[in-house]
Design a protein around this motif. Structure first.
Motif, short mmCIF file in Angstrom:
data_model
loop_
_atom_site.label_atom_id
_atom_site.label_comp_id
_atom_site.label_asym_id
_atom_site.label_seq_id
_atom_site.Cartn_x
_atom_site.Cartn_y
_atom_site.Cartn_z
N GLY A 55 0.61 -1.19 0.23
CA GLY A 55 -0.18 -0.16 0.28
C GLY A 55 0.95 1.32 -0.28
O GLY A 55 1.30 0.81 0.80
N GLU A 100 -10.95 11.54 9.99
CA GLU A 100 -10.09 12.47 9.67
C GLU A 100 -8.90 10.74 9.79
O GLU A 100 -8.58 11.03 10.85
N ILE A 129 -5.66 10.98 7.49
CA ILE A 129 -4.53 11.27 6.89
C ILE A 129 -3.35 11.53 7.79
O ILE A 129 -2.40 10.67 7.86
N LEU A 161 -15.29 3.15 4.55
CA LEU A 161 -14.21 3.86 6.06
C LEU A 161 -14.41 3.22 7.76
O LEU A 161 -15.35 2.27 7.82
N CYS A 209 -11.05 7.29 -2.35
CA CYS A 209 -12.02 7.72 -2.28
C CYS A 209 -12.00 8.31 -0.51
O CYS A 209 -11.89 8.36 0.17
N GLY A 228 -0.53 4.25 -0.18
CA GLY A 228 -1.27 5.44 0.38
C GLY A 228 -0.36 6.56 1.20
O GLY A 228 0.69 6.50 1.41
N GLY A 266 1.69 3.90 3.50
CA GLY A 266 2.99 3.00 3.03
C GLY A 266 4.53 4.14 2.37
O GLY A 266 5.59 4.33 2.25
N GLY A 295 -1.84 3.14 9.94
CA GLY A 295 -2.83 3.92 9.22
C GLY A 295 -3.87 3.32 9.57
O GLY A 295 -4.26 2.29 10.30
#
Ligand SMILES: Cc1cc2nc3c(=O)[nH]c(=O)nc-3n(C[C@H](O)[C@H](O)[C@H](O)COP(=O)(O)OP(=O)(O)OC[C@H]3O[C@@H](n4cnc5c(N)ncnc54)[C@H](O)[C@@H]3O)c2cc1C
Length: 368
Positions: A19, A299, A301, A267, A58, A21, A24, A287
């Motif tokens: 991954g 949230e 990130i 989610l 998404c 994202g 990763g 993550g």
């Protein structure tokens, strides 16, 4: 720059990250020169704009203050082309049942999420063997480490690694295969639709309606458009509840006439700290794969960044005992999830939310 898919036989890696994202890609960038690292992602990742048929993650694409702090901690600033207008300084909170609304001052950075991911990947050093369009199918445990079974372009490959890192997001295959019996965070089906809306007001709007979801829905202006999203309990009728949400919002002046696109995703919502799984037995999860995401705002990130930093620190400080060190390094993150769960009733219990909105504590006046 990360190298594109090239397949050398054998080798063996110290760390394989599944991954690319925010979690990763960050780990691959900061894990340190001493490690031989394989980074894979099933998405092509490098193309900007994305190739036809390639869906970006998404996501609402808002970088909250905690995420901004994490970028600062990594010595990073955002390139201009990752931003989308308008930048947002106010959250409009709307309770559809009581029709009460309030405004709260917050600064979110409004992003193009696909561009954020591709920018983070572009920062991964060339020494990392990065393979995109490459999917983890499964893995087998060996005496020392793992054999990864990967597929790319219809072909199957095998690679070996000592530490396996699942950075593969909410539907983590690594977590499902390695820790099938650990309790998972609560799961939601997220739907997002983009509408043409040149006059959208510059607010991130957080929408509460117990008839639609026990979590929340949102609108975010994006350039000439408006994004409408909702996290819905994945029981029958989720799509109908999304339509009902649109009809209810129309009563508040929202216009959803010209739909541009629609996408969806899973989610997670860790309602108990025990639903976080950092890994074990040679496998680390970072993550959202671990369950690191705010249970009050969704949230994720900043949590992806924080957990990647915590694991990179563990690899550098305690190469012999990475997983215990990673668990210790994330103690404050667990406390953070606990605190967000304690705060949640004031947002998600209808009676308490109504008290908060009635009181106006912390809110501000907005002239329209
Ligand atoms: C609708 C929605 C809106 C959101 N809005 C926001 C927001 O505005 N702000 C915010 O901070 N957070 C938001 N989040 C949460 C945030 O998007 C995630 O928490 C964050 O992306 C997690 O980062 P990650 O790196 O852990 O996982 P991801 O970003 O999900 O990355 C996982 C990567 O793993 C890859 N992958 C998965 N399986 C495999 C496999 N088998 N083999 C190879 N690769 C694989 C995927 O392609 C992906 O690139 C939102 C989430 C949703 C669903």
């Amino acid at each position: 720059m990360a190298t594109q898919a090239h397949f050398q036989a054998g080798g063996g890696y110290d760390v394989a990250i599944v991954g690319a994202g925010p979690a990763g890609a960050t780990l691959a960038r900061i894990i340190g020169e001493g490690c031989k690292v394989l980074l894979i992602d099933r998405r092509p990742m490098a193309a900007d704009p994305p190739s036809p048929g390639q869906a970006d993650k998404c996501c609402g694409g808002l970088l909250a203050p905690d995420g901004q702090k994490m970028l600062a901690r990594q010595g990073l600033g955002l390139p201009r082309d990752v931003l989308v207008g308008p930048q947002l300084f106010v959250v409009r909170t709307l309770d559809l049942r009581t029709r009460r609304e309030r405004y709260y001052q917050r600064h979110y950075i409004n992003l193009d999420r696909g561009k954020l991911d591709r920018w983070l990947v572009s920062l991964v050093p060339a020494r990392v063997d990065a393979r995109f369009g490459c999917r983890l199918r499964s893995f087998e445990r060996r005496e020392e480490g793992f054999t990864l079974i990967l597929s790319c372009g219809g072909k199957e490959y095998r690679e070996q690694a000592r530490l396996l890192v699942g950075a593969d997001g909410a539907a983590s295959r690594v977590r499902r295969l390695a820790f099938p019996d650990t309790p998972w965070p609560k799961r939601y089906a997220a739907i997002q639709e983009w509408f043409a809306c040149p006059q959208a007001l510059p607010y991130f709007c957080a929408i509460f309606d117990p008839g639609v979801t026990d979590f929340y829905a949102w609108t975010i202006p994006k350039e000439e458009g408006l994004l409408l999203g909702a996290a819905l309990e994945p029981v029958a009728g989720a799509a109908e509840r999304f339509e009902r949400l649109k009809a209810r919002l129309a009563e508040f002046g929202f216009r959803f006439d010209c739909r541009l696109r629609r996408h969806g995703g899973l989610l997670l919502r860790p309602t108990r700290v025990g639903q976080i799984c950092t890994g074990g037995a040679g496998i680390a999860l970072i993550g959202e794969a671990a369950g690191w995401i705010s249970p009050s705002s969704a949230e994720g990130i900043s949590y992806a960044f924080r957990s990647a930093i915590a694991l990179a620190d563990a690899v550098q400080a305690r190469p012999g005992d990475v997983l215990s060190a990673y668990r210790r390094n994330t103690a404050s993150l667990r406390l953070n999830i606990l605190a967000k769960n304690l705060k949640s009733p004031f947002m998600y219990n209808s009676v308490l939310r109504d008290l908060v909105l009635r009181s106006g504590v912390g809110s501000m006046e907005v002239r329209r």
